[in-house]
Design a protein around this motif. Structure first.
Motif, PDB file in Angstrom:
ATOM      1  N   HIS A  66      12.343   2.262  -0.616  1.00 15.36           N
ATOM      2  CA  HIS A  66      11.954   3.121  -1.730  1.00 15.36           C
ATOM      3  C   HIS A  66      13.179   3.731  -2.407  1.00 15.36           C
ATOM      4  O   HIS A  66      13.211   3.874  -3.638  1.00 15.36           O
ATOM      5  N   GLY A  67      14.174   4.083  -1.601  1.00 15.79           N
ATOM      6  CA  GLY A  67      15.399   4.596  -2.195  1.00 15.79           C
ATOM      7  C   GLY A  67      16.046   3.578  -3.107  1.00 15.79           C
ATOM      8  O   GLY A  67      16.545   3.918  -4.198  1.00 15.79           O
ATOM      9  N   PHE A  68      16.049   2.315  -2.689  1.00 17.01           N
ATOM     10  CA  PHE A  68      16.621   1.260  -3.515  1.00 17.01           C
ATOM     11  C   PHE A  68      15.794   1.057  -4.790  1.00 17.01           C
ATOM     12  O   PHE A  68      16.355   0.961  -5.892  1.00 17.01           O
ATOM     13  N   LEU A  69      14.470   0.999  -4.664  1.00 17.58           N
ATOM     14  CA  LEU A  69      13.623   0.827  -5.847  1.00 17.58           C
ATOM     15  C   LEU A  69      13.901   1.900  -6.883  1.00 17.58           C
ATOM     16  O   LEU A  69      14.002   1.623  -8.083  1.00 17.58           O
TER      17      LEU A  69
ATOM     18  N   ASP B 170       0.820  -1.216   0.000  1.00 13.83           N
ATOM     19  CA  ASP B 170       0.000   0.000   0.000  1.00 13.83           C
ATOM     20  C   ASP B 170       0.853   1.266   0.000  1.00 13.83           C
ATOM     21  O   ASP B 170       0.405   2.314  -0.482  1.00 13.83           O
ATOM     22  N   ALA B 171       2.079   1.173   0.534  1.00  9.42           N
ATOM     23  CA  ALA B 171       2.950   2.345   0.646  1.00  9.42           C
ATOM     24  C   ALA B 171       3.938   2.481  -0.511  1.00  9.42           C
ATOM     25  O   ALA B 171       4.777   3.389  -0.495  1.00  9.42           O
ATOM     26  N   LEU B 172       3.858   1.597  -1.512  1.00 10.33           N
ATOM     27  CA  LEU B 172       4.793   1.682  -2.635  1.00 10.33           C
ATOM     28  C   LEU B 172       4.715   3.048  -3.319  1.00 10.33           C
ATOM     29  O   LEU B 172       3.629   3.619  -3.463  1.00 10.33           O
ATOM     30  N   PRO B 173       5.847   3.582  -3.748  1.00 12.61           N
ATOM     31  CA  PRO B 173       5.820   4.856  -4.472  1.00 12.61           C
ATOM     32  C   PRO B 173       5.150   4.693  -5.831  1.00 12.61           C
ATOM     33  O   PRO B 173       5.004   3.577  -6.343  1.00 12.61           O
TER      34      PRO B 173
ATOM     35  N   ALA C  58      11.366   3.711   8.666  1.00 14.00           N
ATOM     36  CA  ALA C  58      12.774   3.468   8.340  1.00 14.00           C
ATOM     37  C   ALA C  58      12.898   2.448   7.211  1.00 14.00           C
ATOM     38  O   ALA C  58      13.739   2.599   6.309  1.00 14.00           O
ATOM     39  N   PHE C  59      12.066   1.416   7.261  1.00 17.33           N
ATOM     40  CA  PHE C  59      12.102   0.408   6.200  1.00 17.33           C
ATOM     41  C   PHE C  59      11.752   1.029   4.856  1.00 17.33           C
ATOM     42  O   PHE C  59      12.454   0.819   3.857  1.00 17.33           O
TER      43      PHE C  59
END
Length: 256
Positions: free
Chosen positions: A248-251, A42-45, A242-243
């Motif tokens: 998201h930065g990695f994606l 649900d929180a995916l960018p 934090a997760f």
């Protein structure tokens, strides 16, 4: 909640829909399910599509039984069946070992991997071996006690539902996959994986210690570590902010 057939077996999964880059989530062992990943999906960018496979609940056993290799084959068949273009695979605990196996066997199908609180082998994982023995001797009635090990602080009300779902999973499946996990050693194969890899480690994880994360870092040449300083074994639920920041930065760092 769609169901498809893969190699003759019914497989249930969740799907956020859309046309974004696919991200496939794999749950862990001991009766875990796709619900583990719903908050993260649900929180995916924007620009990403989340899919989570169920392996114990709502799905048939793989044709080869509940083994790490069979579940990796299921992931590959899932990618082909849905015609997914180089998805990122995210695996938690046992699902992280399935992710490693998928990356070793089918690297051309993947765009990257995320390994959450896992390791390449069960060496020095006394807790996992002890919990398998507990499950074998005490059965489903011990699932609440076993499940409590996955969290530094129990996330209510999610935890009660998690336990009830775990108790509904086939006992033989949980035992078989844990036995396969103990037998699996990915360490010799990791240097062959060149995919971008994010390794997430919970500083308070009682089972998968920094030694396990370090083995992944040493073996995967294109890997980075994200330490969740306040989390136990399930940082996506224990310390979600934090997760998500690391995830998201990695994606967003993986080229199309």
């Amino acid at each position: 909640m769609p169901i498809i057939r893969l190699d003759g077996a019914r497989v249930h999964y969740t799907d956020s829909g859309g046309t974004g880059r696919p991200v496939i989530f794999l749950h862990g062992g001991f009766g875990s399910s796709s619900e583990l990943w719903q908050r993260t999906i649900d929180a995916l960018p924007s620009g990403f599509r989340g899919l989570a496979i169920d392996n114990f609940l709502r799905s048939d056993a793989p044709p080869g039984g509940y083994t790490i290799t069979s579940l990796a084959c299921r992931v590959a068949a899932f990618i082909d069946r849905l015609e997914l273009d180089r998805p990122i695979i995210v695996g938690h605990s046992m699902g992280g070992v399935v992710t490693q196996m998928t990356a070793v066997r089918y690297p051309e199908k993947l765009g990257g991997i995320v390994l959450v609180c896992t390791g390449p082998s069960m060496t020095n994982h006394a807790l996992g071996r002890a919990l398998l023995g507990q499950l074998e001797t005490e059965g489903i009635d011990t699932m609440r006690e076993i499940s409590a090990h996955w969290f530094r602080e129990l996330p209510q009300p999610f935890f009660d539902g998690y336990v009830e779902r775990a108790k509904a999973a086939p006992l033989s499946a949980m035992i078989d996959i844990q036995a396969s996990l103990i037998e699996t050693d990915m360490r010799p194969h990791l240097p062959n994986v060149g995919l971008p890899a994010l390794i997430v480690w919970g500083a308070h994880d009682a089972g998968r210690t920094m030694e396990h994360a370090q083995r992944l870092l040493d073996g995967l040449r294109n890997s980075v570590l994200a330490e969740m300083t306040e989390s136990g074994h399930s940082p996506m639920l224990e310390t979600p902010e934090a997760f998500d920041a690391a995830f998201h930065g990695f994606l967003n760092s993986i080229p199309e």
